[in-house]
Write an enzyme that holds these catalytic residues in place. Structure first.
Site, PDB file in Angstrom:
ATOM      1  N   THR A 219       0.811  -1.209   0.000  1.00 49.12           N
ATOM      2  CA  THR A 219       0.000   0.000   0.000  1.00 49.12           C
ATOM      3  C   THR A 219       0.851   1.269   0.000  1.00 49.12           C
ATOM      4  O   THR A 219       2.033   1.245   0.329  1.00 49.12           O
ATOM      5  CB  THR A 219      -0.938   0.028   1.223  1.00 49.12           C
ATOM      6  OG1 THR A 219      -0.160   0.043   2.419  1.00 49.12           O
ATOM      7  CG2 THR A 219      -1.856  -1.186   1.232  1.00 49.12           C
ATOM      8  N   ASP A 220       0.200   2.369  -0.361  1.00 48.48           N
ATOM      9  CA  ASP A 220       0.859   3.674  -0.297  1.00 48.48           C
ATOM     10  C   ASP A 220       0.412   4.388   0.977  1.00 48.48           C
ATOM     11  O   ASP A 220      -0.254   3.790   1.835  1.00 48.48           O
ATOM     12  CB  ASP A 220       0.575   4.493  -1.556  1.00 48.48           C
ATOM     13  CG  ASP A 220      -0.909   4.736  -1.793  1.00 48.48           C
ATOM     14  OD1 ASP A 220      -1.710   4.612  -0.831  1.00 48.48           O
ATOM     15  OD2 ASP A 220      -1.283   5.054  -2.926  1.00 48.48           O
ATOM     16  N   LEU A 221       0.732   5.635   1.109  1.00 52.09           N
ATOM     17  CA  LEU A 221       0.400   6.391   2.325  1.00 52.09           C
ATOM     18  C   LEU A 221      -1.100   6.498   2.588  1.00 52.09           C
ATOM     19  O   LEU A 221      -1.527   6.681   3.721  1.00 52.09           O
ATOM     20  CB  LEU A 221       1.008   7.794   2.269  1.00 52.09           C
ATOM     21  CG  LEU A 221       2.527   7.854   2.381  1.00 52.09           C
ATOM     22  CD1 LEU A 221       3.014   9.286   2.180  1.00 52.09           C
ATOM     23  CD2 LEU A 221       2.985   7.319   3.724  1.00 52.09           C
TER      24      LEU A 221
END
Length: 156
Positions: free
Chosen positions: A31-33
């Site tokens: 995942t990203d932020l």
């Protein structure tokens, strides 16, 4: 008997009605932020699914690479992102052979969360010499791909 002998093997998926289904789970590293799966990771999921699809169909990419016979490479890719996947989602990559040619194969892949389509892609892979030139795929492999393309359910 060692502990590893008692452990399950990694998931390789299975063919159902000539479509390969590959299960996976979204981890934090995917995942990203924002907590959504980073867009390039869908390509990694699809690559894993294609590799295991070939493996259980009886196509040994590693042996052919090590013998210097050749290697598959992605030559064309069109992808659509429809909905995001999130941390801990259980996903399924469904892969279906859609076309077979002398030196290439087209595969349609979908990343699903239950019945919901998150991403789909049309991918072409070509069989290349070690020098990177297209070459005819092994006949046994084109026969496997043709059977799958025609919807035949194979259970190697």
């Amino acid at each position: 008997m060692s502990v590893s002998d008692l452990m399950p093997a990694p998931a390789t998926g299975r063919f159902l009605a000539a479509v390969h289904h590959f299960p996976l789970r979204v981890y934090f590293e995917d995942t990203d932020l924002s907590g959504l799966v980073y867009h390039a990771n869908y390509l990694r999921y699809m690559e894993r699914a294609r590799s295991d699809m070939l493996r259980i169909a009886g196509i040994d990419q590693r042996a052919n690479h090590e013998d210097g016979a050749g290697v598959y490479a992605v030559t064309d890719l069109a992808i659509r992102y429809r909905r995001p996947a999130r941390l801990d989602d259980d996903l399924m990559v469904a892969s279906r052979v859609t076309d077979v040619r002398a030196a290439s194969c087209a595969i349609h892949q979908r990343v699903m969360r239950g019945q919901e389509e998150l991403t789909d892609a049309a991918i072409t892979v070509a069989w290349l010499t070690p020098q990177g030139r297209p070459q005819r795929q092994p006949k046994a492999w084109t026969e496997i791909f043709t059977r799958l393309c025609q919807g035949e359910d194979i259970h190697p």
